[in-house]
Structure formats: C-alpha cells, structure tokens
Design an enzyme around this catalytic site. Structure first.
Site, PDB file in Angstrom:
ATOM      1  N   CYS A  34       0.841  -1.212   0.000  1.00 24.98           N
ATOM      2  CA  CYS A  34       0.000   0.000   0.000  1.00 24.98           C
ATOM      3  C   CYS A  34       0.877   1.263   0.000  1.00 24.98           C
ATOM      4  O   CYS A  34       1.578   1.523   0.971  1.00 24.98           O
ATOM      5  CB  CYS A  34      -0.903  -0.062   1.239  1.00 24.98           C
ATOM      6  SG  CYS A  34      -1.629   1.496   1.749  1.00 24.98           S
ATOM      7  N   CYS A  37       0.268   3.776   2.786  1.00 25.02           N
ATOM      8  CA  CYS A  37       0.760   3.201   4.050  1.00 25.02           C
ATOM      9  C   CYS A  37       2.258   3.434   4.177  1.00 25.02           C
ATOM     10  O   CYS A  37       2.756   3.772   5.255  1.00 25.02           O
ATOM     11  CB  CYS A  37       0.491   1.697   4.102  1.00 25.02           C
ATOM     12  SG  CYS A  37      -1.250   1.250   3.992  1.00 25.02           S
TER      13      CYS A  37
END
Length: 106
Positions: A34, A37
């Site tokens: 991600c 993230c």
C-alpha cells in the site's frame, strides 16, 4: 520497517498489547503493498518516539491478520484506530498529518 518504539501486532499479541493496555493505543492497519501506508510509516515512527511512555503505537499488517482487519471492519488502508481502555474510540481512514494523529491520542 517499524521503528524501535513501534510494536508490531497480530492475532497472537493484539489482546495483550492493545486491548489490555492502560495507555491510549494507536493501531496503524497497513499492508506492505500500500503506497499511502508506506508514506505514512515514517510519521507513525515519529509519533511512537514522541509519545513513548504516554501512548502505545502499533502496526498491524492486514494481510497477516485478516481476522482482526475484518473484526474492526477495516476496508480501506491505511486505517488508524485509537483504542482507550480496550475500546476503539477513534477511526481515521487514509494518511493524515502527524499533529492530527497525535491529537487523536490525547
């Protein structure tokens, strides 16, 4: 990688670290693949260092702990949750500025 102050949590230690904590706990639900993230990771590390002793900062890999991601209805990552006295009291979806995240823990 998580900084030294960040606790990695999964199904095995989630209850001990998060639910049973006497301090506020920030859980960063993330995945290695991600992008947002990864952008948030250094911010999480900084928060962990700044709030050491005041709050517990954790990272939970949703790919490795799908049961917990489902239990807390994490559909989008990153999702940040603040737990106080074993209860999820705040949920923020997406990367946020550091001061906003710290304010959630206060």
């Amino acid at each position: 990688m998580a900084g030294k102050s960040v606790v990695m949590v999964d199904s095995k230690n989630f209850e001990d670290v998060v639910i049973n904590s006497t301090k506020p706990v920030l859980v960063d639900f993330y995945a290695d693949w991600c992008g947002p993230c990864q952008m948030l990771a250094p911010v999480i590390d900084e928060i962990a260092e700044e709030l050491e002793g005041e709050a517990v900062v954790c990272k939970l890999n949703v790919d490795e702990a799908r049961d917990l991601a489902m239990e807390f209805r994490v559909a989008t990552i990153p999702t940040l949750m603040v737990f106080k006295n074993g209860e999820a009291v705040e949920t923020v979806i997406g990367a946020r500025p550091k001061d906003e995240i710290i304010a959630l823990l206060k």
